[in-house]
Scaffold this motif. Structure first.
Motif, PDB file in Angstrom:
ATOM      1  N   VAL A 136      58.155 -35.945   6.673  1.00 56.52           N
ATOM      2  CA  VAL A 136      58.264 -36.853   7.813  1.00 56.52           C
ATOM      3  C   VAL A 136      58.290 -36.009   9.080  1.00 56.52           C
ATOM      4  O   VAL A 136      59.117 -35.095   9.215  1.00 56.52           O
ATOM      5  N   LEU A 137      57.367 -36.302  10.001  1.00 57.38           N
ATOM      6  CA  LEU A 137      57.231 -35.566  11.254  1.00 57.38           C
ATOM      7  C   LEU A 137      57.632 -36.451  12.427  1.00 57.38           C
ATOM      8  O   LEU A 137      57.367 -37.650  12.424  1.00 57.38           O
ATOM      9  N   SER A 138      58.240 -35.851  13.445  1.00 58.80           N
ATOM     10  CA  SER A 138      58.557 -36.583  14.667  1.00 58.80           C
ATOM     11  C   SER A 138      58.458 -35.656  15.869  1.00 58.80           C
ATOM     12  O   SER A 138      59.283 -34.760  16.037  1.00 58.80           O
ATOM     13  N   ASP A 139      57.449 -35.878  16.694  1.00 57.35           N
ATOM     14  CA  ASP A 139      57.303 -35.123  17.938  1.00 57.35           C
ATOM     15  C   ASP A 139      57.638 -36.027  19.118  1.00 57.35           C
ATOM     16  O   ASP A 139      57.162 -35.831  20.229  1.00 57.35           O
ATOM     17  N   MET A 140      58.462 -37.038  18.856  1.00 57.99           N
ATOM     18  CA  MET A 140      58.786 -38.026  19.885  1.00 57.99           C
ATOM     19  C   MET A 140      59.775 -37.484  20.915  1.00 57.99           C
ATOM     20  O   MET A 140      60.611 -36.648  20.595  1.00 57.99           O
ATOM     21  N   ALA A 141      59.654 -38.004  22.122  1.00 56.30           N
ATOM     22  CA  ALA A 141      60.630 -37.730  23.176  1.00 56.30           C
ATOM     23  C   ALA A 141      60.931 -39.051  23.874  1.00 56.30           C
ATOM     24  O   ALA A 141      60.020 -39.808  24.208  1.00 56.30           O
ATOM     25  N   ALA A 142      62.209 -39.352  24.057  1.00 57.75           N
ATOM     26  CA  ALA A 142      62.601 -40.600  24.715  1.00 57.75           C
ATOM     27  C   ALA A 142      62.197 -40.571  26.180  1.00 57.75           C
ATOM     28  O   ALA A 142      62.129 -39.506  26.804  1.00 57.75           O
ATOM     29  N   ASN A 143      61.923 -41.744  26.745  1.00 59.47           N
ATOM     30  CA  ASN A 143      61.654 -41.832  28.183  1.00 59.47           C
ATOM     31  C   ASN A 143      62.892 -41.381  28.950  1.00 59.47           C
ATOM     32  O   ASN A 143      64.009 -41.782  28.626  1.00 59.47           O
ATOM     33  N   GLU A 160      68.262 -39.154  15.605  1.00 58.41           N
ATOM     34  CA  GLU A 160      69.097 -39.706  14.538  1.00 58.41           C
ATOM     35  C   GLU A 160      68.366 -40.809  13.784  1.00 58.41           C
ATOM     36  O   GLU A 160      68.435 -40.896  12.553  1.00 58.41           O
ATOM     37  N   GLY A 161      67.642 -41.652  14.534  1.00 56.50           N
ATOM     38  CA  GLY A 161      66.876 -42.720  13.898  1.00 56.50           C
ATOM     39  C   GLY A 161      65.775 -42.168  13.012  1.00 56.50           C
ATOM     40  O   GLY A 161      65.534 -42.668  11.904  1.00 56.50           O
ATOM     41  N   ALA A 162      65.101 -41.123  13.479  1.00 52.57           N
ATOM     42  CA  ALA A 162      64.037 -40.492  12.692  1.00 52.57           C
ATOM     43  C   ALA A 162      64.605 -39.862  11.426  1.00 52.57           C
ATOM     44  O   ALA A 162      64.006 -39.940  10.345  1.00 52.57           O
ATOM     45  N   ALA A 163      65.780 -39.219  11.541  1.00 57.16           N
ATOM     46  CA  ALA A 163      66.409 -38.584  10.383  1.00 57.16           C
ATOM     47  C   ALA A 163      66.826 -39.630   9.350  1.00 57.16           C
ATOM     48  O   ALA A 163      66.667 -39.422   8.138  1.00 57.16           O
ATOM     49  N   THR A 175      60.438 -32.639   3.331  1.00 57.99           N
ATOM     50  CA  THR A 175      60.665 -31.907   4.583  1.00 57.99           C
ATOM     51  C   THR A 175      60.702 -32.863   5.770  1.00 57.99           C
ATOM     52  O   THR A 175      59.923 -33.826   5.828  1.00 57.99           O
ATOM     53  N   PHE A 176      61.581 -32.576   6.724  1.00 60.99           N
ATOM     54  CA  PHE A 176      61.704 -33.355   7.954  1.00 60.99           C
ATOM     55  C   PHE A 176      61.612 -32.402   9.143  1.00 60.99           C
ATOM     56  O   PHE A 176      62.302 -31.389   9.195  1.00 60.99           O
ATOM     57  N   VAL A 177      60.731 -32.726  10.100  1.00 60.42           N
ATOM     58  CA  VAL A 177      60.560 -31.924  11.316  1.00 60.42           C
ATOM     59  C   VAL A 177      60.673 -32.851  12.517  1.00 60.42           C
ATOM     60  O   VAL A 177      59.974 -33.863  12.577  1.00 60.42           O
ATOM     61  N   ALA A 178      61.563 -32.522  13.465  1.00 62.16           N
ATOM     62  CA  ALA A 178      61.738 -33.394  14.618  1.00 62.16           C
ATOM     63  C   ALA A 178      62.018 -32.606  15.887  1.00 62.16           C
ATOM     64  O   ALA A 178      62.691 -31.576  15.867  1.00 62.16           O
ATOM     65  N   LYS A 179      61.510 -33.119  17.002  1.00 59.17           N
ATOM     66  CA  LYS A 179      61.751 -32.507  18.304  1.00 59.17           C
ATOM     67  C   LYS A 179      63.174 -32.802  18.759  1.00 59.17           C
ATOM     68  O   LYS A 179      63.657 -33.937  18.657  1.00 59.17           O
ATOM     69  N   VAL A 180      63.838 -31.757  19.244  1.00 54.65           N
ATOM     70  CA  VAL A 180      65.157 -31.902  19.864  1.00 54.65           C
ATOM     71  C   VAL A 180      65.102 -31.135  21.188  1.00 54.65           C
ATOM     72  O   VAL A 180      64.096 -30.540  21.527  1.00 54.65           O
ATOM     73  N   PHE A 181      66.191 -31.138  21.937  1.00 59.37           N
ATOM     74  CA  PHE A 181      66.181 -30.463  23.233  1.00 59.37           C
ATOM     75  C   PHE A 181      67.470 -29.675  23.444  1.00 59.37           C
ATOM     76  O   PHE A 181      68.378 -29.711  22.627  1.00 59.37           O
TER      77      PHE A 181
END
Length: 229
Positions: A136-143, A160-163, A175-181
């Motif tokens: 599961v991939l997530s390259d999302m960024a909130a507005n 958290e929602g993606a996880a 595997t899980f990959v997600a954008k954080v800051f």
């Protein structure tokens, strides 16, 4: 035009008219970004494709024949990479792209226009897949609002929602990959990921802009699997 410290020509966008300073700076950054130019040459829809390529080159989780879900996929750069590396473009792997926005078709990628945060989203996805996902991939960024605390909470909520979504749909070993800051994943989220996955780390690919605070959390070896497919 002037040359930067690397010897490349640097394009300066003139101010004036209706163009805001923020728009001027964004346009200058795009025009002078080598990854933007490379994406056009390579046929990728966004420079973000190189971030996933770099992460996978090092950690090797996009394998031929596997099933990948790309959350917040538009415009599709990560889905393009996933389709190539899994062989989905040749009918070997499977890639499902999910977004609230419409997205033009990509060879080997199935698109679902839905909100992955809805309670019934995992069930809908599993029905589409006919089984569970391997990545599961997530390259999302909130507005962003410009208010630091609010923006951090929005970003955290999205990750958290993606996880949680990943935990609902991944195969054991997934595997899980997600954008954080900023400093990376929140302590509580990091603790949860460490319970759910064998290995959890933060990575920052070279193609992430130097002035950006973005990082990625990479969780490998999903420990779940008690749920029925």
């Amino acid at each position: 035009m002037a040359k930067d410290t690397t010897g490349r020509l640097h394009v300066t966008v003139k101010s004036g008219g209706k163009r805001k300073l923020s728009s001027k700076l964004w346009l200058e950054r795009q025009l002078n970004d080598p990854y933007v130019a490379q994406a056009k040459r390579d046929g990728f829809r966004s420079r973000a494709a190189y971030k996933l390529l770099e992460i996978d080159d090092k950690h090797h989780f996009l394998k031929q024949g596997i099933t990948v879900v790309d959350l917040g996929a538009a415009p599709g750069g990560w889905s393009q990479v996933a389709a190539k590396r899994t062989g989905a473009a040749d009918g070997k792997g499977k890639v499902i792209a999910i977004d609230l926005l419409e997205m033009p078709e990509i060879g080997g990628v199935s698109f679902a226009q839905l909100d992955f945060l809805k309670d019934d989203a995992p069930e809908k996805l599993l029905a589409m897949l006919g089984g569970r996902a391997d990545v599961v991939l997530s390259d999302m960024a909130a507005n962003t609002t410009g208010h630091r605390k609010t923006d951090q909470l929005r970003i955290l909520g999205l990750v958290e929602g993606a996880a949680a979504f990943a935990a609902d749909v991944l195969n054991p070993g997934g595997t899980f990959v997600a954008k954080v800051f900023q400093s990376g994943a929140d302590a509580d989220l990091l603790a949860q990921l460490k319970r759910d996955f064998a290995t959890v780390k933060h990575v920052k690919p070279a193609s992430s802009r130097q002035d950006s605070s973005e990082r990625y959390v990479l969780a490998i070896g999903f420990r779940g699997g008690s749920k029925e497919s």
